[in-house]
Design an enzyme around this catalytic site. Structure first.
Site, short mmCIF file in Angstrom:
data_model
loop_
_atom_site.label_atom_id
_atom_site.label_comp_id
_atom_site.label_asym_id
_atom_site.label_seq_id
_atom_site.Cartn_x
_atom_site.Cartn_y
_atom_site.Cartn_z
CG LEU A 29 -9.72 -88.34 3.13
CD1 LEU A 29 -9.07 -86.97 3.34
CD2 LEU A 29 -10.27 -88.45 1.72
CD GLU A 31 -7.34 -97.84 9.73
OE1 GLU A 31 -8.39 -97.50 9.17
OE2 GLU A 31 -7.26 -98.65 10.64
N GLY A 32 -3.35 -95.19 8.92
CA GLY A 32 -1.88 -95.26 8.94
C GLY A 32 -1.36 -95.83 10.23
CG HIS A 33 2.64 -95.20 10.44
ND1 HIS A 33 3.27 -96.26 9.85
CD2 HIS A 33 2.70 -94.17 9.55
CE1 HIS A 33 3.74 -95.86 8.65
NE2 HIS A 33 3.40 -94.61 8.45
N GLY A 35 -3.02 -93.90 13.40
CA GLY A 35 -4.26 -93.13 13.37
C GLY A 35 -4.89 -93.18 12.01
CB VAL A 37 -6.13 -88.93 7.13
CG1 VAL A 37 -6.48 -87.61 6.46
CG2 VAL A 37 -4.74 -88.84 7.76
CG ASP A 151 5.83 -93.26 5.20
OD1 ASP A 151 4.71 -93.28 5.75
OD2 ASP A 151 6.17 -94.06 4.29
C1 LIG Z 1 -1.87 -91.36 11.97
C2 LIG Z 1 -1.02 -91.62 11.03
C3 LIG Z 1 -1.42 -91.74 9.63
C4 LIG Z 1 -2.74 -91.92 9.24
C5 LIG Z 1 -3.04 -92.07 7.89
F1 LIG Z 1 -4.30 -92.24 7.48
C6 LIG Z 1 -2.02 -92.06 6.92
C7 LIG Z 1 -2.35 -92.26 5.47
N1 LIG Z 1 -3.04 -91.05 4.92
C8 LIG Z 1 -2.12 -89.89 4.84
C9 LIG Z 1 -2.83 -88.69 4.25
C10 LIG Z 1 -3.42 -88.99 2.87
C11 LIG Z 1 -2.32 -89.28 1.83
C12 LIG Z 1 -1.30 -88.20 1.80
N2 LIG Z 1 -0.55 -87.41 1.78
N3 LIG Z 1 -4.23 -87.85 2.38
C13 LIG Z 1 -4.17 -86.55 2.84
C14 LIG Z 1 -5.09 -85.86 2.05
C15 LIG Z 1 -5.41 -84.40 2.08
N4 LIG Z 1 -4.73 -83.61 2.92
O1 LIG Z 1 -6.28 -83.97 1.33
C16 LIG Z 1 -5.67 -86.79 1.17
N5 LIG Z 1 -6.64 -86.49 0.24
C17 LIG Z 1 -7.31 -87.47 -0.45
O2 LIG Z 1 -7.07 -88.65 -0.32
O3 LIG Z 1 -8.24 -86.97 -1.30
C18 LIG Z 1 -8.99 -87.93 -2.05
N6 LIG Z 1 -5.12 -88.02 1.39
C19 LIG Z 1 -4.31 -90.22 3.00
F2 LIG Z 1 -5.35 -89.89 3.83
C20 LIG Z 1 -3.56 -91.40 3.59
C21 LIG Z 1 -0.71 -91.85 7.30
C22 LIG Z 1 -0.40 -91.70 8.65
O4 LIG Z 1 0.87 -91.48 9.04
#
Ligand SMILES: C=Cc1cc(F)c(CN2CC[C@](CC#N)(n3cc(C(N)=O)c(NC(=O)OC)n3)[C@H](F)C2)cc1O
Length: 289
Positions: A29, A31-33, A35, A37, A151
């Site tokens: 879903l 990529e971030g700092h 890690g 998701v 953020d």
């Molecule tokens: C390790 C640190 C780190 C890693 C990361 F990948 C990110 C970036 N990430 C954040 C979570 C994110 C966006 C938000 N809010 N998201 C959560 C859901 C959900 N709970 O359903 C979701 N759903 C979705 O896209 O459905 C189509 N997106 C999306 F993954 C980006 C930030 C970080 O600090």
């Protein structure tokens, strides 16, 4: 007691503990700092009847400080209960606790950054303001628990449905002790500088009021329906010219000190825009965007 009553006590199950063997990755879903998701299905019966969950884990199997960052984020999310904050579901202990994963509820509509451009036609300005109010409610609750988000941006606000949004990521969130009123920004790399208030850029101090500045930039994103061509980074680079590497931060500070601000989005009502007078950038937090 079993011997006495002859009844084997029910196995106490903790619904917040997810077993790694039943967690199946579907797709990434984000990529971030430190890690990523991923969308996963938790399917203990192995028959696709499981639940979809969002899982945050470390990129590399780094046992370094990142791991403690994730553990701190888990402890933060575990304590947050608010309708405008994404729900914590639990954790998954890999290989007996060496690395840990954060399990959250999955919102398939994704963040405002994906949702708004796709649904512009059916999203009125009134609804945008309703989202803005909800983001404020979530942030007000976060601040009341003595956390600063650091953020806040449209990319980190998730859409549950057309009338409900939630703050969805706490990767940079820090707890500030009761007596402290700011957090000293440490990691420089990939800081969301275009959402950062002047005091964060100049003094590396992040106050609750600094989140108010970031809310202002997020409101700008809302009112532009997260149009990429008018994104904060894009607008700034148009103004100073293409990226100057590490000079970008210095040029951003200079521009803000000279009074540069994001321009009023098209058809944004004045009462939303309210170009507050540009106060001189000082040591104290300024939240006039
Ligand atoms: C390790 C640190 C780190 C890693 C990361 F990948 C990110 C970036 N990430 C954040 C979570 C994110 C966006 C938000 N809010 N998201 C959560 C859901 C959900 N709970 O359903 C979701 N759903 C979705 O896209 O459905 C189509 N997106 C999306 F993954 C980006 C930030 C970080 O600090």
């Amino acid at each position: 007691p079993a011997m006495v009553s002859g009844v084997v006590p029910l196995q106490e199950i903790d619904p917040t503990l997810f077993e790694s063997r039943f967690l199946r990755k579907i797709r990434e879903l984000g990529e971030g700092h430190y890690g990523k998701v991923e969308l996963c299905m938790y399917d203990p019966h192995g028959d696709q009847t499981g639940q979809l969950v969002a899982v945050k884990s470390l990129k590399s199997e780094s046992e370094g400080p990142e791991n403690s960052n994730l553990r701190k984020e888990i402890n933060t999310m575990r304590e947050l209960y608010h309708q405008n904050i994404v729900k914590y579901k639990g954790i998954c202990n890999e290989e007996g606790g060496m690395t840990i994963k954060l399990i959250m509820e999955y919102l398939p509509a994704g963040s405002l950054k994906e949702y708004l451009p796709k649904n512009k036609a059916q999203t009125s300005q009134h609804r945008l303001l309703h989202y803005a109010v909800q983001i404020c409610q979530g942030m007000d609750y976060l601040g009341s628990q003595n956390y600063i988000h650091r953020d806040l941006a449209a990319r980190n606000v998730l859409v549950e449905n057309e009338t409900l949004v939630k703050i969805g990521d706490f990767g940079l969130t820090k707890s500030i002790e009761d007596n402290a009123d700011y957090y000293t920004v440490k990691e420089e790399q990939d800081s969301p500088v275009y959402w950062y208030a002047p005091e964060c850029l100049i003094h590396r101090k992040f106050y609750k009021a600094s989140d108010v500045w970031s809310f202002g930039v997020t409101l700008y994103e809302l009112m532009t329906y997260c149009d990429r061509k008018s994104s904060p980074p894009e607008m700034f680079q148009n103004m100073i010219g293409r990226s100057h590497g590490q000079m970008t931060m210095a040029r951003l500070v200079k521009a803000l000190e000279d009074g540069w601000r994001l321009s009023c989005p098209p058809s944004c009502p004045d009462m939303i825009w309210v170009q507050a007078p540009v106060t001189p950038v000082t040591q104290n937090p300024s939240s006039c965007v």
